[in-house]
Enzyme design. Sequence first.
Site, short mmCIF file in Angstrom:
data_model
loop_
_atom_site.label_atom_id
_atom_site.label_comp_id
_atom_site.label_asym_id
_atom_site.label_seq_id
_atom_site.Cartn_x
_atom_site.Cartn_y
_atom_site.Cartn_z
N ASP A 88 66.46 26.97 56.68
CA ASP A 88 67.41 28.04 56.39
C ASP A 88 67.48 28.24 54.88
OD1 ASP A 88 69.43 29.90 57.45
OD2 ASP A 88 70.71 28.80 56.03
N ASP A 482 69.12 2.46 -0.16
CA ASP A 482 68.32 3.38 0.66
C ASP A 482 68.46 4.79 0.10
OD1 ASP A 482 66.73 4.39 2.78
OD2 ASP A 482 67.49 2.83 4.11
N GLY A 508 69.33 5.41 -3.60
CA GLY A 508 68.21 5.46 -4.56
C GLY A 508 66.88 5.41 -3.85
N ASP A 509 65.83 5.64 -4.64
CA ASP A 509 64.47 5.63 -4.11
C ASP A 509 63.77 4.39 -4.65
OD1 ASP A 509 61.77 5.94 -3.71
OD2 ASP A 509 61.81 8.12 -4.02
N PHE A 510 63.36 3.48 -3.80
CA PHE A 510 62.82 2.21 -4.32
C PHE A 510 61.47 2.36 -5.02
CE2 PHE A 510 62.23 1.13 0.47
CZ PHE A 510 61.00 1.80 0.56
C1 TTP Z 1 65.21 34.90 48.38
C2 TTP Z 1 64.13 35.22 49.36
C3 TTP Z 1 64.29 35.03 50.71
N1 TTP Z 1 63.31 35.35 51.60
C4 TTP Z 1 63.48 35.16 53.05
C5 TTP Z 1 63.10 33.79 53.57
C6 TTP Z 1 63.77 33.76 54.91
O1 TTP Z 1 62.88 34.28 55.86
C7 TTP Z 1 64.96 34.68 54.73
C8 TTP Z 1 66.25 33.92 54.79
O2 TTP Z 1 66.71 33.91 56.10
P1 TTP Z 1 66.76 32.65 57.04
O3 TTP Z 1 67.97 32.76 57.86
O4 TTP Z 1 66.56 31.39 56.25
O5 TTP Z 1 65.45 32.79 57.92
P2 TTP Z 1 65.04 33.96 58.90
O6 TTP Z 1 66.22 34.60 59.50
O7 TTP Z 1 64.06 34.84 58.19
O8 TTP Z 1 64.23 33.16 59.97
P3 TTP Z 1 64.78 32.03 60.97
O9 TTP Z 1 66.27 31.96 60.89
O10 TTP Z 1 64.33 32.46 62.31
O11 TTP Z 1 64.13 30.79 60.50
O12 TTP Z 1 64.83 35.26 53.45
C9 TTP Z 1 62.09 35.85 51.14
O13 TTP Z 1 61.20 36.12 51.94
N2 TTP Z 1 61.90 36.02 49.80
C10 TTP Z 1 62.86 35.75 48.89
O14 TTP Z 1 62.63 35.93 47.66
#
Ligand code: TTP
Length: 621
Positions: A88, A482, A508-510
């Site tokens: 996630d 020193d 001073g400088d030695f």
């Molecule tokens: C910040 C950022 C996020 N993302 C994407 C990655 C993830 O797919 C999404 C974040 O959502 P998630 O909830 O992590 O993932 P998802 O819903 O795509 O897939 P699932 O829950 O089924 O695993 O954002 C990019 O592709 N590029 C980016 O720069």
Amino acid sequence: MVLCPVLGKLLQKRVVLASASPRRREILSNAGLRFEVVPSRFKEKLDKASFPTPYAYAVETARQKALEVANRMHQKDLRTPDVVIGADTIVTVSGLILEKPVDKQDAYRMLSRLNGKEHSVCTGVAIVHCSSKEGQLDTEVSEFYEETTVKFSDLSEELLWEYIHSGEPMDKAGGYGIQALGGMLVEYIQGDFLNVVGFPLNHFCKKLVELYYPPRREDLRRARQDSIPPVDSFENLSDVEAGHSEPAHGEAGRGWDGPGAGGDQQAGSAPKADGYRTAEPPPFPADLLELIDGFKASKALFTACKLKLFDVLKDEVPQKAVDIASKVDASVCGTERLLDVCATLGLLEKSDRGYRNTESSNLYLVSDGEHSLHDFIMYNDQHTWNLFTHLESAVREGTNQGHGALGRKAQDLFQDGPLQSKEDQLRCVGATHGLAKLTARPAATAFDLSRFSSACDLGGCTGALARELAREYPRLQVTVFDLPDVIEHVSRFQRDGPETARVRFLAGDFFRDSLPRAELYVLSGVLHGWPDDRVHALLRRVSDGAGPGAGLLLVEAVPDAEDREARPGLARCLDALLRPRGRERSLAQYRRLLEQHGFGDVQVAPAGHGLAALLGTRVAP
Ligand SMILES: Cc1cn([C@H]2C[C@H](O)[C@@H](COP(=O)(O)OP(=O)(O)OP(=O)(O)O)O2)c(=O)[nH]c1=O
């Protein structure tokens, strides 16, 4: 082809990616992993406020996503997968968690929050190992997270809306995709790029190493004593038994003994060109790997000192990573990792209640402690670290590269050029002071100096040795001589004590200024910093000023000191190569120098930590 051998451990298993994210699928299949995709139906609506940190929320969501798929697959067709991977990704800015935008207005709100600022992208990952016992699903969950900092440029409203209308923000955390059009919004990132895209591949591989190649007990013990955690890289692990989960290490904890040292090769199998039998892998080079990692341990210490972690933890009460992070103004996940490394290195104690300093860290690493080595460590971070990046050319050319630091005096450091600012000067004086305090006592007591009533410590910096001399010999008056730039800073380092009144400082400088009259002259850690012509010039001046019977005490690191193990000879020798003007001299060479300049009856004594003390008496001219 599987580039990362540990991924081979998953080749024989039924692996499921519990994600609908096309980015995660691409990252993992590009890495050579074989897996099925079963998107999770877990609804991402955990109560964010009930989690102590944003990453705890991301990790829990990843865990729930993976468990939902594991349970569903188990119930549905009783074909339980071996491993389910869930992830996630969230964006956090100013304490707020941003997930995927629900509509264009929401995307606009998110992107406006990120505009012109740094934010964090955090991916929580859960790896669920499944097994089925009597029809019941059994799961074992391993989880981790990775955090990357992303900075957006200042973006106009027009550009933001144009980006939103492209449709790209809608299925992405924070409302942007760094891998496509969104890359144009980003000024810089710190950390793992793939983590932003949705899956921290590097950390994932490290986690697999941790799971499939558990560290041996002796590695852990050693790591606790003097290195960073053993599971820090995955590249060096071979995977001869891909698909099995036995540790790849040999049973015995054999060190870096070189080929042939194992002694337990199997009789009958043919020796290969490198001396090993085909059936027997060579000994695991634990010591060598530790050596390779050595610089990381130093840098971890330098960074902890720079952030003043040890200052924050100087009270007895343990503190949590999240509180420490806010006090040192750093990310929670970064601070937590650094704290864990420090605990593994034995610099901190970690318990359920949090982290706290060890006794030794309180003594040496707190920046304002009496025995603090903080300035010396900072000097190493800022100067010596860079200097050693030139080691190869110094070795090739045999020439000095700039500014060495080990065992040097403020005298040397001040004349090297780049330390012009008062802050640099103060740090150098502090660095010299920290080291001098460590060596002052054995130097002051190497000989019986009670026959002298006055002494002059040339290049004596903050007077650490002078104080020790005054403490040891109650009728001795000591002058510290020193450079003015050094003397200007010494008051910061003075502590009260009965000997204080008998120590005075003179600027001073030695090489140029007249030297104070004294019965005993002291040159501690000075001569090694100068070439022969300067050493002769200085000794001539001392000799001219010293009356018959006067003493000259030299304290220097010498390659032939009795306890040279106390300081690694190798490091000192390399330091000499990198030092601009100085040179290492043997005990015999120092003795000859004293005699050449009219000091006879030369006595020699060890002064601890690889140092030697020489005491000569001025003979009548
Ligand atoms: C910040 C950022 C996020 N993302 C994407 C990655 C993830 O797919 C999404 C974040 O959502 P998630 O909830 O992590 O993932 P998802 O819903 O795509 O897939 P699932 O829950 O089924 O695993 O954002 C990019 O592709 N590029 C980016 O720069």
